[in-house]
Design a protein around this motif. Sequence first.
Motif, mmCIF file in Angstrom:
data_model
loop_
_atom_site.group_PDB
_atom_site.id
_atom_site.type_symbol
_atom_site.label_atom_id
_atom_site.label_comp_id
_atom_site.label_asym_id
_atom_site.label_seq_id
_atom_site.Cartn_x
_atom_site.Cartn_y
_atom_site.Cartn_z
ATOM 1 N N ALA A 260 0.815 -1.215 0.000
ATOM 2 C CA ALA A 260 0.000 0.000 0.000
ATOM 3 C C ALA A 260 0.848 1.265 0.000
ATOM 4 O O ALA A 260 0.387 2.333 -0.396
ATOM 5 N N GLU A 261 2.098 1.170 0.443
ATOM 6 C CA GLU A 261 2.987 2.335 0.441
ATOM 7 C C GLU A 261 3.261 2.803 -0.984
ATOM 8 O O GLU A 261 3.701 3.947 -1.204
ATOM 9 N N ALA A 262 2.971 1.954 -1.974
ATOM 10 C CA ALA A 262 3.158 2.340 -3.373
ATOM 11 C C ALA A 262 2.296 3.541 -3.729
ATOM 12 O O ALA A 262 2.657 4.344 -4.594
ATOM 13 N N VAL A 263 1.148 3.683 -3.071
ATOM 14 C CA VAL A 263 0.289 4.845 -3.320
ATOM 15 C C VAL A 263 0.999 6.126 -2.912
ATOM 16 O O VAL A 263 0.968 7.133 -3.623
ATOM 17 N N THR A 264 1.674 6.087 -1.759
ATOM 18 C CA THR A 264 2.419 7.260 -1.299
ATOM 19 C C THR A 264 3.557 7.583 -2.252
ATOM 20 O O THR A 264 3.785 8.747 -2.607
ATOM 21 N N VAL A 265 4.280 6.547 -2.689
ATOM 22 C CA VAL A 265 5.381 6.759 -3.635
ATOM 23 C C VAL A 265 4.860 7.392 -4.920
ATOM 24 O O VAL A 265 5.426 8.365 -5.434
ATOM 25 N N ALA A 266 3.758 6.854 -5.438
ATOM 26 C CA ALA A 266 3.195 7.376 -6.675
ATOM 27 C C ALA A 266 2.783 8.837 -6.534
ATOM 28 O O ALA A 266 3.038 9.667 -7.416
ATOM 29 N N ALA A 267 2.148 9.179 -5.416
ATOM 30 C CA ALA A 267 1.715 10.549 -5.190
ATOM 31 C C ALA A 267 2.902 11.506 -5.143
ATOM 32 O O ALA A 267 2.850 12.624 -5.689
ATOM 33 N N LEU A 268 3.995 11.077 -4.513
ATOM 34 C CA LEU A 268 5.179 11.926 -4.419
ATOM 35 C C LEU A 268 5.867 12.078 -5.768
ATOM 36 O O LEU A 268 6.376 13.158 -6.094
ATOM 37 N N VAL A 269 5.888 11.007 -6.560
ATOM 38 C CA VAL A 269 6.471 11.103 -7.903
ATOM 39 C C VAL A 269 5.676 12.094 -8.754
ATOM 40 O O VAL A 269 6.246 12.892 -9.500
ATOM 41 N N VAL A 270 4.352 12.061 -8.619
ATOM 42 C CA VAL A 270 3.503 13.014 -9.339
ATOM 43 C C VAL A 270 3.809 14.442 -8.906
ATOM 44 O O VAL A 270 3.958 15.349 -9.738
ATOM 45 N N GLU A 271 3.910 14.663 -7.602
ATOM 46 C CA GLU A 271 4.193 16.011 -7.085
ATOM 47 C C GLU A 271 5.540 16.511 -7.582
ATOM 48 O O GLU A 271 5.674 17.672 -7.995
ATOM 49 N N LEU A 272 6.558 15.679 -7.550
ATOM 50 C CA LEU A 272 7.874 16.086 -8.028
ATOM 51 C C LEU A 272 7.856 16.380 -9.521
ATOM 52 O O LEU A 272 8.569 17.268 -10.001
ATOM 53 N N GLY A 273 7.011 15.643 -10.244
ATOM 54 C CA GLY A 273 6.892 15.874 -11.676
ATOM 55 C C GLY A 273 6.402 17.271 -12.018
ATOM 56 O O GLY A 273 6.730 17.830 -13.070
#
Length: 245
Positions: A162-175
């Motif tokens: 489930a931590e993959a959701v957090t990783v994905a959200a942060l990658v989007v923000e950095l993008g």
Amino acid sequence: MLQTPSGGAGHGTAATDSGLMSIGTVLNVLRDEFPEVTISKIRFLESEGLIEPQRAPSGYRKFSNRDVERLGHVLRMQRDHYLPLKVIREHLDAMERGEAVALPTVGRQRDGETVLEVSEGPTVARIGRAELLAAAEIDEPQLAEWEAYGLITPLPDGAYDAEAVTVAALVVELGRFGIEPRHLRAMKAAADREAGLVDQVVAPLKRHRNPQTRAHAEARAKELAGLTVKLHAALVQTALGVRLP
């Protein structure tokens, strides 16, 4: 217990005279207990049938106190018991029908089937690929790219931590700042090295025959992980000469 506001009106403000709240107000209420909850997460839970907020003539969602309490229960069961959304929905529906039901937890996987059982402690939280895409609001090509760079890695059965959701959200923000997934490979490599260091420390405890010792290993790993994250953040801030709030 969640405290819900009253009075006010409008999108993103407090509740209307009818006692209904905008999604922005609900977010503020939930964040006291769930700091990482987002509007996207609330919309996703609605799409999965966990809540059914009313709609104003303008199209805005309007949430009742019951909706907010139910959201709190859902988020709590995800956080504390690591249950799939389908199981959470069935459990809450049974409770609302007045049925006395035991709270299940995800026990193990057998031939691709989730086995649910009542246990004293949770196991690893898991979500499916479609759930990850919806929760992070990304598409298949994006996820495939991030997997290629090792930023997100599926479990052997194709599900995700489930931590993959957090990783994905942060990658989007950095993008949004022009930082592309390929730029993040160094961060992933650093994280892997830090994880390896922690694992090296707790490995002897994890191999112990005593269940209590193995449980202690998990607690020690969490503690060490928290310390490494804090150190990493402090080192980055020092290098940049900035201080985060």
